[in-house]
Design an enzyme around this catalytic site. Structure first.
Site, PDB file in Angstrom:
ATOM      1  N   CYS B 117      17.409   7.063  -6.805  1.00 37.19           N
ATOM      2  CA  CYS B 117      16.384   8.101  -6.914  1.00 37.19           C
ATOM      3  C   CYS B 117      15.480   7.923  -5.703  1.00 37.19           C
ATOM      4  O   CYS B 117      14.687   6.991  -5.643  1.00 37.19           O
ATOM      5  CB  CYS B 117      15.571   7.986  -8.199  1.00 37.19           C
ATOM      6  SG  CYS B 117      14.241   9.204  -8.253  1.00 37.19           S
ATOM      7  N   CYS B 120      11.388   8.838  -6.741  1.00 32.48           N
ATOM      8  CA  CYS B 120      10.587   7.780  -7.363  1.00 32.48           C
ATOM      9  C   CYS B 120      11.522   6.791  -8.011  1.00 32.48           C
ATOM     10  O   CYS B 120      11.986   5.871  -7.371  1.00 32.48           O
ATOM     11  CB  CYS B 120       9.572   8.343  -8.343  1.00 32.48           C
ATOM     12  SG  CYS B 120      10.204   9.577  -9.478  1.00 32.48           S
ATOM     13  N   SER B 121      11.856   6.984  -9.254  1.00 28.96           N
ATOM     14  CA  SER B 121      12.736   6.036  -9.924  1.00 28.96           C
ATOM     15  C   SER B 121      13.330   6.678 -11.167  1.00 28.96           C
ATOM     16  O   SER B 121      13.437   6.037 -12.198  1.00 28.96           O
ATOM     17  CB  SER B 121      11.977   4.788 -10.299  1.00 28.96           C
ATOM     18  OG  SER B 121      10.858   5.164 -11.068  1.00 28.96           O
ATOM     19  N   CYS B 122      13.686   7.954 -11.062  1.00 24.73           N
ATOM     20  CA  CYS B 122      14.330   8.613 -12.191  1.00 24.73           C
ATOM     21  C   CYS B 122      15.597   7.833 -12.522  1.00 24.73           C
ATOM     22  O   CYS B 122      16.318   7.404 -11.625  1.00 24.73           O
ATOM     23  CB  CYS B 122      14.669  10.065 -11.855  1.00 24.73           C
ATOM     24  SG  CYS B 122      13.198  11.041 -11.553  1.00 24.73           S
TER      25      CYS B 122
END
Lengths: 99, 213
Positions: B117, B120-122
Site C-alpha cells: 500500500c 498508507c497501509s491498507c
C-alpha cells in the site's frame, strides 16, 4: 500486534467510530495517509501509531466533533493526573490537581 | 479499557517512595480523545474492548490460511474466490469492517503477486489481522513498486528470472489476498494441515507457501 495498549485503543476507537458512521473509511485512509507522509516520519514505520493518533485527532477536529484546544488541554490534564496519582492507584482524570 | 497504568521498576532496596506515574504524549492524547468521545456519547467502552480483544486473539493470518487451504482443496471455492473474493471469503465468516472489497491474487508458475500500500497501509485485516511493521515502513512502500525482485530477494525469495512479478497497490476500497502456489508433495494433506503451511508473508507475497518465512 499492538506495540502498546494505547495503540490498540486508538485503533479500536477508529474502527468503532467508523462503524457508527462518523466517517467513511476512505476519509480515514486519506487522513492517515497525510500523517504517514509528513516529513520526518520514521524510516522503519515505528511511529505508525503516532500517525494513527494524529490522524484520528485531526479527523475529529475537521468533522467538528472535537476541538483541538480541548483535546490538548485534556491531554495535559491526563498527564498531570497520572503524575499526581500514587503508584498502584487507578489513574483518573479527577486526580489532576488543576481540575 | 486496558490497564495501562505505568509500572515502574522498584529500586534495589525495595523502597516504595517516589513512584510517579507518567503518561507519554501518545497515551495522554488517546485518553483525551476517549474523554471527549465518551462525554459526547460517541463511544461505548465495551465495544472498544471487544474490538481490541478480537484483533488480539481471533483475527489474524490463520483466517487467511483457512481461505488459501480451502482454495487449494476445493476447486468450486477457488472459482468463487476468483470471481468474487469478497463473497467467498465472507462465506467463511471473515468480513471486513470497513466495507472494503477483497480480491484474490492467484500465484501461478508464470506469475508471482506482491501486495503493497503506497498510500498508507491498507491491508486485508479481516483475513490477515494487523500488518507487520515492515509493511508500514516507507522503505517497503516505495521499493516494492520500483524494485520488487530486489525486495523479494531481501525476504529470501529468489524467483526464476522468467517469472513475472505483479505488484498490487491496495486502497481503502480494495484489498488483496495472495493465494500462493500449493507446495509440491502435499497432495495427501488435509485442509487443516495445508493451512499450517501458509504464512502471513506468503499471503502478502513476500514469501512462498511451505517455506520458512
Amino acid at each position: 500486534m499492538f506495540p502498546e495498549p494505547w495503540a490498540a485503543e486508538a485503533f479500536a476507537m477508529t474502527v468503532h467510530l467508523h462503524e457508527n458512521g462518523l466517517f467513511s473509511w476512505s476519509e480515514w485512509a486519506e487522513a492517515l495517509s497525510i500523517e504517514v507522509h509528513r516529513p520526518g516520519r520514521a524510516e522503519d514505520g515505528s511511529d505508525y501509531f503516532d500517525c494513527w493518533v494524529a490522524a484520528l485527532s485531526g479527523l475529529l477536529v475537521a468533522k467538528g466533533i472535537a476541538d483541538a484546544g480541548v483535546i490538548l488541554a485534556l491531554q495535559s490534564a491526563w498527564q498531570r493526573a497520572a503524575e499526581a496519582t500514587p503508584h498502584g492507584m487507578p489513574i483518573e482524570l479527577g486526580n489532576d490537581p488543576l481540575r | 479499557m486496558h490497564d495501562d497504568h505505568d509500572h515502574h521498576h522498584h529500586d534495589h532496596h525495595g523502597h516504595d517512595h517516589h513512584h510517579d506515574n507518567r503518561y507519554s504524549d501518545m497515551q495522554a492524547r488517546v485518553r483525551a480523545l476517549e474523554t471527549v468521545l465518551s462525554e459526547k456519547g460517541l463511544i461505548d467502552p465495551g465495544a472498544i474492548d471487544a474490538i481490541v480483544e478480537a484483533y488480539e486473539t481471533k483475527i489474524g493470518p490463520r483466517n487467511g490460511a483457512h481461505v488459501v487451504a480451502k482454495a487449494w482443496t476445493d476447486p468450486d471455492f477457488a472459482d468463487w474466490l476468483k470471481r468474487d473474493a469478497t463473497a467467498a471469503i465472507a462465506s467463511l465468516g471473515y468480513t471486513g469492517r470497513q466495507g472494503e472489497h477483497m480480491r484474490a491474487l492467484f500465484n501461478t508458475p508464470e506469475t508471482h503477486n506482491l501486495v503493497v500500500c503506497t498510500l498508507c497501509s491498507c491491508y486485508p485485516w479481516s483475513v490477515l489481522g494487523l500488518p507487520p511493521v515492515w509493511y508500514k515502513a516507507p522503505a517497503y512502500r516505495s521499493r516494492a513498486v520500483i524494485d520488487p525482485r530486489g525486495v523479494l530477494a531481501e525476504f529470501g525469495v529468489t524467483l526464476p528470472e522468467e517469472k513475472k512479478i505483479r505488484v498490487w497497490d491496495s486502497t481503502a476500497e480494495l484489498r488483496y489476498l495472495v493465494i500462493p502456489e500449493r507446495p509440491e508433495g502435499t497432495e495427501g494433506l488435509a485442509e487443516e494441515e495445508l493451512a499450517g503451511l501458509v504464512s502471513r508473508d506468503a499471503m502478502i507475497g513476500s514469501a512462498i507457501a511451505g517455506a520458512a518465512s
